[in-house]
Motif scaffolding. Structure first.
Motif, PDB file in Angstrom:
ATOM      1  N   ILE A 258     -20.375  94.043  -7.124  1.00 59.05           N
ATOM      2  CA  ILE A 258     -19.099  94.191  -7.820  1.00 59.05           C
ATOM      3  C   ILE A 258     -18.509  92.961  -8.500  1.00 59.05           C
ATOM      4  N   VAL A 259     -18.137  93.206  -9.815  1.00 58.05           N
ATOM      5  CA  VAL A 259     -17.433  91.926 -10.607  1.00 58.05           C
ATOM      6  C   VAL A 259     -16.048  92.054 -10.253  1.00 58.05           C
ATOM      7  N   ALA A 260     -15.387  91.179  -9.686  1.00 57.11           N
ATOM      8  CA  ALA A 260     -13.897  91.105  -9.377  1.00 57.11           C
ATOM      9  C   ALA A 260     -13.149  91.200 -10.524  1.00 57.11           C
ATOM     10  N   GLY A 261     -12.061  92.188 -10.462  1.00 58.78           N
ATOM     11  CA  GLY A 261     -11.196  92.182 -11.680  1.00 58.78           C
ATOM     12  C   GLY A 261      -9.930  92.946 -11.288  1.00 58.78           C
ATOM     13  N   THR A 262      -9.109  92.916 -12.397  1.00 66.00           N
ATOM     14  CA  THR A 262      -7.616  93.586 -12.071  1.00 66.00           C
ATOM     15  C   THR A 262      -7.391  94.792 -12.730  1.00 66.00           C
ATOM     16  N   LEU A 263      -7.078  95.953 -11.881  1.00 66.57           N
ATOM     17  CA  LEU A 263      -6.440  97.212 -12.857  1.00 66.57           C
ATOM     18  C   LEU A 263      -5.150  97.272 -13.099  1.00 66.57           C
ATOM     19  N   ALA A 264      -4.858  97.467 -14.234  1.00 67.17           N
ATOM     20  CA  ALA A 264      -3.294  97.488 -14.858  1.00 67.17           C
ATOM     21  C   ALA A 264      -3.105  98.768 -15.629  1.00 67.17           C
ATOM     22  N   TRP A 265      -2.028  99.303 -15.517  1.00 69.22           N
ATOM     23  CA  TRP A 265      -1.703 100.485 -16.376  1.00 69.22           C
ATOM     24  C   TRP A 265      -0.658 100.090 -17.758  1.00 69.22           C
ATOM     25  N   THR A 266      -1.401 100.508 -18.932  1.00 69.74           N
ATOM     26  CA  THR A 266      -0.586 100.010 -20.048  1.00 69.74           C
ATOM     27  C   THR A 266       0.281 101.272 -20.564  1.00 69.74           C
ATOM     28  N   SER A 267      -0.086 102.267 -19.893  1.00 66.77           N
ATOM     29  CA  SER A 267       0.886 103.426 -20.146  1.00 66.77           C
ATOM     30  C   SER A 267       0.584 104.484 -19.187  1.00 66.77           C
ATOM     31  N   PRO A 268       1.295 105.602 -18.816  1.00 67.27           N
ATOM     32  CA  PRO A 268       0.952 106.491 -17.850  1.00 67.27           C
ATOM     33  C   PRO A 268      -0.248 107.264 -17.964  1.00 67.27           C
ATOM     34  N   THR A 269      -1.021 107.066 -19.010  1.00 68.05           N
ATOM     35  CA  THR A 269      -2.127 107.944 -19.561  1.00 68.05           C
ATOM     36  C   THR A 269      -3.412 106.820 -19.541  1.00 68.05           C
ATOM     37  N   THR A 270      -3.128 105.510 -19.604  1.00 69.66           N
ATOM     38  CA  THR A 270      -4.336 104.539 -19.856  1.00 69.66           C
ATOM     39  C   THR A 270      -4.180 103.406 -18.933  1.00 69.66           C
ATOM     40  N   ALA A 271      -5.290 103.160 -18.152  1.00 71.66           N
ATOM     41  CA  ALA A 271      -5.499 102.137 -17.481  1.00 71.66           C
ATOM     42  C   ALA A 271      -6.648 100.951 -18.161  1.00 71.66           C
ATOM     43  N   VAL A 272      -6.365  99.783 -17.713  1.00 75.37           N
ATOM     44  CA  VAL A 272      -7.269  98.801 -18.161  1.00 75.37           C
ATOM     45  C   VAL A 272      -7.901  97.905 -16.880  1.00 75.37           C
ATOM     46  N   LEU A 273      -9.121  97.959 -16.742  1.00 79.98           N
ATOM     47  CA  LEU A 273      -9.806  96.969 -15.750  1.00 79.98           C
ATOM     48  C   LEU A 273     -10.102  95.676 -16.719  1.00 79.98           C
ATOM     49  N   ARG A 274      -9.624  94.514 -16.030  1.00 80.15           N
ATOM     50  CA  ARG A 274      -9.952  93.076 -16.704  1.00 80.15           C
ATOM     51  C   ARG A 274     -10.884  92.468 -15.627  1.00 80.15           C
ATOM     52  N   PRO A 275     -11.847  91.922 -16.035  1.00 83.05           N
ATOM     53  CA  PRO A 275     -12.667  90.944 -15.240  1.00 83.05           C
ATOM     54  C   PRO A 275     -11.889  89.765 -15.119  1.00 83.05           C
ATOM     55  N   ASP A 276     -12.043  89.162 -13.695  1.00 81.90           N
ATOM     56  CA  ASP A 276     -11.462  88.033 -13.427  1.00 81.90           C
ATOM     57  C   ASP A 276     -11.709  86.826 -14.209  1.00 81.90           C
ATOM     58  N   GLY A 277     -13.216  86.796 -14.669  1.00 80.33           N
ATOM     59  CA  GLY A 277     -13.738  85.776 -15.253  1.00 80.33           C
ATOM     60  C   GLY A 277     -14.757  86.277 -16.297  1.00 80.33           C
ATOM     61  N   ASN A 278     -15.555  85.244 -17.054  1.00 78.90           N
ATOM     62  CA  ASN A 278     -16.469  85.910 -18.167  1.00 78.90           C
ATOM     63  C   ASN A 278     -17.434  86.467 -17.621  1.00 78.90           C
ATOM     64  N   LEU A 279     -18.165  87.565 -18.185  1.00 77.49           N
ATOM     65  CA  LEU A 279     -19.318  88.017 -17.834  1.00 77.49           C
ATOM     66  C   LEU A 279     -20.316  87.208 -18.460  1.00 77.49           C
ATOM     67  N   VAL A 280     -21.812  87.519 -17.900  1.00 75.63           N
ATOM     68  CA  VAL A 280     -22.851  86.842 -18.185  1.00 75.63           C
ATOM     69  C   VAL A 280     -23.374  87.563 -19.683  1.00 75.63           C
ATOM     70  N   GLY A 281     -23.775  86.472 -20.529  1.00 72.48           N
ATOM     71  CA  GLY A 281     -24.211  86.854 -21.758  1.00 72.48           C
ATOM     72  C   GLY A 281     -25.547  87.573 -21.726  1.00 72.48           C
ATOM     73  N   ASN A 282     -25.854  88.473 -22.619  1.00 70.83           N
ATOM     74  CA  ASN A 282     -27.091  89.226 -22.887  1.00 70.83           C
ATOM     75  C   ASN A 282     -27.586  89.915 -21.579  1.00 70.83           C
TER      76      ASN A 282
END
Length: 575
Positions: A405-429
């Motif tokens: 599991i990639v660590a990240g934070t879940l936040a609601w930008t509206s009552p119908t939209t959620a955004v999962l943001r990884p805590d760090g950069n993902l690995v390329g390719n």
């Protein structure tokens, strides 16, 4: 003398048929059959009176001669004469010469400019390669003032836009919807325009795209550009530019409620005359629902602007009473341009329903889409639902190829939209998987998320990150010629070669900028000075006149190649 031989009836018929065919063939116009098609553009051979002529009689009728016959219909929208004066066009028998007959006398001591646009074409649809501009004067001098600039729409050159210039000494409050201009030109293929032979006066210029093709500005449908400033031409400054215009449709009618629909006993849908502002739409204090019979208040639990229909707002309420009449009033609600809702159109009524919410929630969209490629290394993974939902802590997760599991934070930008943001950069390719546990996502009626793809209790989406060796860069400097200007500078670039990906940044003042991690392609570069710091470009207003914010588009597209930096992409914001 021997008599001529008599033709038989059959021979006479054949002779007549031969003559008829010869007559028809000779009467046909156009190039003879065979050979190369006519692809040569027409051009102007001569104009009388000649360009630059002074002391022209006020009853003159200019004559324009072309090298070949012209399609007279193409002249209707291609000939401009300024200052504006009504005229008729007459053609000679050969169609290669036109006479402009003015319906009233020319003014004394006035410079006139005739422009023949590139929409003029010959009978083979070949067009003029460039516009022809011709000036003469009824006085002893020809005006030499000049104004030039560029018009864009959606950050692209606006081709064929009308430019209307007003002498604001004579017309101090010009409105293109009501008042005809003093001078007219059109933009070319590159979006640039140029007024020539202007008198030395003060001018206000508007740009618009004539959607109705009637040479008139229609406020309801024609995109309009307001200038960033007025122009003063004088002996010391006989030319000015470049001016910059950005087109947008100006809807001056205030937003109002156009329809209301009860979905079930806890949901009401409201449609508006135009797009609503998402922030004020989400403020429940802006809604008041009252029972018209008893005066009791119906609580508003949440409200949000619908996606993707920004003209609709969904309001979730406490349970309604069947058959009860409710009055819904909206206050402090604004449209997408920040204007308040019309106070005479902010109230609507609906009848309470007993219908229960029986439809399960749905996941409408997810980004990145399934099997998406070239995803950035720090993506905002966005989940959009058709209604407000609640998620348990492990309802969505992001895992790598090792099933970690990639660590990240879940936040609601509206009552119908959620955004999962990884805590760090993902690995390329690399490949990643988004897991969604449908039994841990419920709507306010405690119904489980619907899985339309299968009967499984989970949904998975795959995506691949970008290969960082493919990245390129864009950098440059932004200068502002107005040393007194304030406000940050917002810069955006768009990859027109690759799904129109757009990247944005902001710098506090003129200086250097840089975009890293760009996919290869061709990019447009756009910047504006956010003078009022509201985070968006202000298009200005016609009345009362409010100048548009100053902006600039780089004149060429910028090629970005893997591993290379496109540097020196400098922009200069004009006063």
């Amino acid at each position: 003398m021997p008599l001529p031989a008599r033709r038989t009836p059959q021979a006479a018929f054949q002779h007549c048929l031969f003559l008829l065919l010869m007559l028809v063939t000779c009467a046909q116009e156009g190039a003879p059959p065979g050979g190369q098609p006519d692809t040569f553009a027409p051009y102007v051979v001569n104009v009388m009176p000649p360009d630059g002529t002074i002391r022209v009689a006020t009853d003159t009728s200019p004559v324009i001669t072309f090298n070949e016959r012209i399609d007279l219909r193409s002249l209707v929208d291609a000939v401009f004469i300024v200052p504006l004066i009504p005229f008729k066009i007459k053609s000679n028998w050969d169609g290669d010469e036109i006479t402009i007959e003015f319906e009233e006398s020319l003014q004394k001591d006035k410079t006139y400019v005739i422009t023949i646009g590139t929409t003029v074409r010959d009978r083979r649809n070949n067009r003029l390669t460039s516009a022809v501009v011709h000036a003469f004067s009824t006085g002893a001098l020809i005006d030499q003032g000049e104004i030039n600039g560029m018009v864009v729409m959606n950050q692209r050159p606006a081709v064929g836009a009308f430019m209307w210039a007003y002498n604001i000494r004579m017309k101090p409050s010009p409105d293109p919807a009501e008042i005809p201009p003093d001078y007219i030109v059109q933009t070319g293929e590159d979006g640039f325009f140029r007024f020539t032979n202007l008198s030395l006066e003060s001018y206000r210029i508007f740009a618009f795209r004539d959607q109705g093709r009637d040479r008139r500005y229609d406020i309801s449908r024609d995109p309009l550009g307001v200038p960033t400033r007025d122009v003063i031409l004088s002996e010391e400054e006989i030319s000015s530019g470049p001016l910059w215009f950005q087109l947008a449709v100006r809807d001056t009618v205030a937003m109002y409620v156009s329809a209301t629909r009860v979905v079930h006993n806890r949901q009401v849908g409201i449609r508006f005359s135009k797009a609503a502002d998402a922030e004020t739409a989400a403020d429940t204090d802006n809604y008041s629902i009252v029972d018209t019979e008893g005066g009791d208040t119906l609580e508003v639990l949440t409200a949000y602007r619908d996606m993707p229909d920004s003209t609709s707002i969904t309001v979730l309420t406490a349970p309604q009473t069947l058959g009860r009449s409710y009055s819904l009033t909206l206050s402090n609600l604004r449209d997408y341009e920040g204007e308040l809702i019309d106070s005479t159109g902010n109230t609507t009524r609906f009848t309470g329903s007993s219908r229960e919410d029986t439809a399960p929630p749905e996941l409408k969209t997810i980004w990145p889409a399934n099997r998406a490629r070239d995803v950035p290394l720090r993506p905002d993974i966005r989940f959009t639902f058709n209604e407000p939902v609640t998620m348990e802590d492990n309802a969505v997760s992001l895992v790598d190829t090792s099933d970690q599991i990639v660590a990240g934070t879940l936040a609601w930008t509206s009552p119908t939209t959620a955004v999962l943001r990884p805590d760090g950069n993902l690995v390329g390719n690399s490949q990643y998987t988004i897991h969604i546990l449908i039994n841990q996502i419920h709507n306010l009626a405690d119904q489980q998320l619907q899985n339309s793809k299968s009967e499984s209790d989970s949904i998975s989406y795959l995506f691949s990150t970008v290969d960082t060796t493919e990245y390129g860069m864009i950098s440059g400097l932004i200068a502002d010629e107005d040393s007194t200007a304030t406000g940050s500078i917002n810069i955006s670039i768009s990859n027109i070669s690759y799904r129109n990906n757009t990247y944005r940044t902001r710098i506090p003042s003129p200086g250097s900028y840089r975009f890293d991690e760009l996919l290869p392609g061709r990019y447009t570069v756009y910047a504006y000075r956010d003078a009022n710091q509201n985070g968006r470009f202000d298009f200005g207003a016609v009345a009362p006149f409010t100048p548009a914010e100053r902006a600039i588009v780089y004149p060429d597209t910028i090629p970005v190649r893997s591993g290379w930096e496109s540097e020196g992409i400098d922009l200069r914001i004009r006063p």
